[in-house]
Design a protein around this motif. Structure first.
Motif, PDB file in Angstrom:
ATOM      1  N   GLU A  91       0.827  -1.207   0.000  1.00 14.55           N
ATOM      2  CA  GLU A  91       0.000   0.000   0.000  1.00 14.55           C
ATOM      3  C   GLU A  91       0.863   1.260   0.000  1.00 14.55           C
ATOM      4  O   GLU A  91       0.560   2.226  -0.706  1.00 14.55           O
ATOM      5  CB  GLU A  91      -0.942  -0.018   1.200  1.00 14.55           C
ATOM      6  CG  GLU A  91      -2.034  -1.059   1.089  1.00 14.55           C
ATOM      7  CD  GLU A  91      -2.784  -1.308   2.384  1.00 14.55           C
ATOM      8  OE1 GLU A  91      -2.474  -0.657   3.413  1.00 14.55           O
ATOM      9  OE2 GLU A  91      -3.693  -2.158   2.368  1.00 14.55           O
ATOM     10  N   SER A  92       1.943   1.250   0.755  1.00 18.70           N
ATOM     11  CA  SER A  92       2.844   2.395   0.795  1.00 18.70           C
ATOM     12  C   SER A  92       3.499   2.614  -0.564  1.00 18.70           C
ATOM     13  O   SER A  92       3.572   3.749  -1.057  1.00 18.70           O
ATOM     14  CB  SER A  92       3.915   2.162   1.865  1.00 18.70           C
ATOM     15  OG  SER A  92       4.925   3.124   1.774  1.00 18.70           O
ATOM     16  N   LYS A  93       3.968   1.545  -1.175  1.00 15.35           N
ATOM     17  CA  LYS A  93       4.610   1.659  -2.493  1.00 15.35           C
ATOM     18  C   LYS A  93       3.598   2.084  -3.552  1.00 15.35           C
ATOM     19  O   LYS A  93       3.936   2.836  -4.470  1.00 15.35           O
ATOM     20  CB  LYS A  93       5.288   0.344  -2.894  1.00 15.35           C
ATOM     21  CG  LYS A  93       6.426  -0.070  -1.985  1.00 15.35           C
ATOM     22  CD  LYS A  93       7.515   0.978  -1.947  1.00 15.35           C
ATOM     23  CE  LYS A  93       8.632   0.560  -1.019  1.00 15.35           C
ATOM     24  NZ  LYS A  93       9.604   1.614  -0.792  1.00 15.35           N
ATOM     25  N   GLN A  94       2.348   1.624  -3.435  1.00 12.88           N
ATOM     26  CA  GLN A  94       1.311   2.026  -4.384  1.00 12.88           C
ATOM     27  C   GLN A  94       1.024   3.521  -4.256  1.00 12.88           C
ATOM     28  O   GLN A  94       0.874   4.218  -5.261  1.00 12.88           O
ATOM     29  CB  GLN A  94       0.026   1.223  -4.169  1.00 12.88           C
ATOM     30  CG  GLN A  94      -1.051   1.503  -5.209  1.00 12.88           C
ATOM     31  CD  GLN A  94      -0.608   1.149  -6.615  1.00 12.88           C
ATOM     32  OE1 GLN A  94      -0.177   0.040  -6.869  1.00 12.88           O
ATOM     33  NE2 GLN A  94      -0.699   2.100  -7.527  1.00 12.88           N
ATOM     34  N   ALA A  95       0.968   4.027  -3.015  1.00 13.09           N
ATOM     35  CA  ALA A  95       0.758   5.459  -2.801  1.00 13.09           C
ATOM     36  C   ALA A  95       1.919   6.259  -3.383  1.00 13.09           C
ATOM     37  O   ALA A  95       1.716   7.306  -4.015  1.00 13.09           O
ATOM     38  CB  ALA A  95       0.592   5.755  -1.316  1.00 13.09           C
ATOM     39  N   ASP A  98       1.516   6.223  -7.137  1.00 11.69           N
ATOM     40  CA  ASP A  98       0.427   7.127  -7.532  1.00 11.69           C
ATOM     41  C   ASP A  98       0.907   8.580  -7.534  1.00 11.69           C
ATOM     42  O   ASP A  98       0.575   9.353  -8.436  1.00 11.69           O
ATOM     43  CB  ASP A  98      -0.777   6.968  -6.598  1.00 11.69           C
ATOM     44  CG  ASP A  98      -1.480   5.631  -6.764  1.00 11.69           C
ATOM     45  OD1 ASP A  98      -1.239   4.933  -7.771  1.00 11.69           O
ATOM     46  OD2 ASP A  98      -2.278   5.279  -5.858  1.00 11.69           O
ATOM     47  N   LEU A  99       1.686   8.954  -6.518  1.00  6.74           N
ATOM     48  CA  LEU A  99       2.229  10.316  -6.450  1.00  6.74           C
ATOM     49  C   LEU A  99       3.171  10.588  -7.620  1.00  6.74           C
ATOM     50  O   LEU A  99       3.127  11.664  -8.228  1.00  6.74           O
ATOM     51  CB  LEU A  99       2.944  10.526  -5.110  1.00  6.74           C
ATOM     52  CG  LEU A  99       3.558  11.905  -4.897  1.00  6.74           C
ATOM     53  CD1 LEU A  99       2.483  12.993  -4.914  1.00  6.74           C
ATOM     54  CD2 LEU A  99       4.322  11.937  -3.583  1.00  6.74           C
ATOM     55  N   ILE A 100       3.996   9.627  -7.947  1.00  7.65           N
ATOM     56  CA  ILE A 100       4.912   9.782  -9.083  1.00  7.65           C
ATOM     57  C   ILE A 100       4.116   9.966 -10.370  1.00  7.65           C
ATOM     58  O   ILE A 100       4.419  10.855 -11.176  1.00  7.65           O
ATOM     59  CB  ILE A 100       5.880   8.584  -9.173  1.00  7.65           C
ATOM     60  CG1 ILE A 100       6.875   8.621  -8.017  1.00  7.65           C
ATOM     61  CG2 ILE A 100       6.605   8.566 -10.517  1.00  7.65           C
ATOM     62  CD1 ILE A 100       7.695   7.352  -7.849  1.00  7.65           C
ATOM     63  N   HIS A 101       3.084   9.143 -10.570  1.00  8.81           N
ATOM     64  CA  HIS A 101       2.246   9.278 -11.774  1.00  8.81           C
ATOM     65  C   HIS A 101       1.578  10.656 -11.814  1.00  8.81           C
ATOM     66  O   HIS A 101       1.486  11.278 -12.874  1.00  8.81           O
ATOM     67  CB  HIS A 101       1.196   8.171 -11.831  1.00  8.81           C
ATOM     68  CG  HIS A 101       1.750   6.855 -12.241  1.00  8.81           C
ATOM     69  ND1 HIS A 101       1.271   5.665 -11.754  1.00  8.81           N
ATOM     70  CD2 HIS A 101       2.745   6.511 -13.093  1.00  8.81           C
ATOM     71  CE1 HIS A 101       1.938   4.669 -12.274  1.00  8.81           C
ATOM     72  NE2 HIS A 101       2.846   5.163 -13.092  1.00  8.81           N
ATOM     73  N   HIS A 102       1.094  11.116 -10.675  1.00 12.53           N
ATOM     74  CA  HIS A 102       0.468  12.434 -10.588  1.00 12.53           C
ATOM     75  C   HIS A 102       1.465  13.528 -10.964  1.00 12.53           C
ATOM     76  O   HIS A 102       1.147  14.445 -11.736  1.00 12.53           O
ATOM     77  CB  HIS A 102      -0.080  12.661  -9.168  1.00 12.53           C
ATOM     78  CG  HIS A 102      -0.660  14.017  -8.955  1.00 12.53           C
ATOM     79  ND1 HIS A 102      -1.871  14.388  -9.486  1.00 12.53           N
ATOM     80  CD2 HIS A 102      -0.177  15.092  -8.284  1.00 12.53           C
ATOM     81  CE1 HIS A 102      -2.117  15.649  -9.144  1.00 12.53           C
ATOM     82  NE2 HIS A 102      -1.106  16.089  -8.415  1.00 12.53           N
TER      83      HIS A 102
END
Length: 125
Positions: A91-95, A98-102
């Motif tokens: 979950e931490s790595k997914q967040a 997601d921030l990197i993609h944003h």
């Protein structure tokens, strides 16, 4: 004649070439056998593997050994606690992803807007 495996040694019997436990519990893995015996019971393990496709026995034994070792290290949590920790890490790595993609999307949008602006010396009359 083979060297007795940990199971046969525990049961005070001669280990044969056909012993199903010999590949998984040689004498140097006696503690793993003790963990499996304590947390699953060797008769329960025999029932489990007796009903499996022979190609799946190695996978099942590996899982049984890992689960019993984890339970020995952490009697309250066992594998479940490790699964929870891994889930939190996912979950931490997914967040983070997601921030990197944003941030990439924002940078791409800013780049597109910059390309649409006329240059400061390009005034139309």
């Amino acid at each position: 004649m083979t060297e007795d495996c940990a199971v046969c040694k525990y049961q005070h019997r001669q280990c044969t070439d056909r012993c199903i436990f010999a590949p998984y519990f040689p004498l140097d893995r006696e503690q793993q056998f003790k963990n499996v015996h304590k947390y699953f019971g060797i008769h329960n393990v025999m029932k489990i593997i007796r009903n499996l496709d022979p190609s799946k026995i190695g996978i099942a034994m590996g899982n049984i050994v890992v689960q019993s070792d984890m339970r020995a290290k952490d009697p309250a949590g066992g594998c479940y606690r490790i699964i929870q920790e891994l889930q939190r890490e996912i979950e931490s790595k997914q967040a983070e992803l997601d921030l990197i993609h944003h941030n990439i999307a924002r940078a791409q949008e800013a780049s597109r807007l910059q390309m649409k602006k006329p240059a400061s010396g390009d005034h139309q009359i």
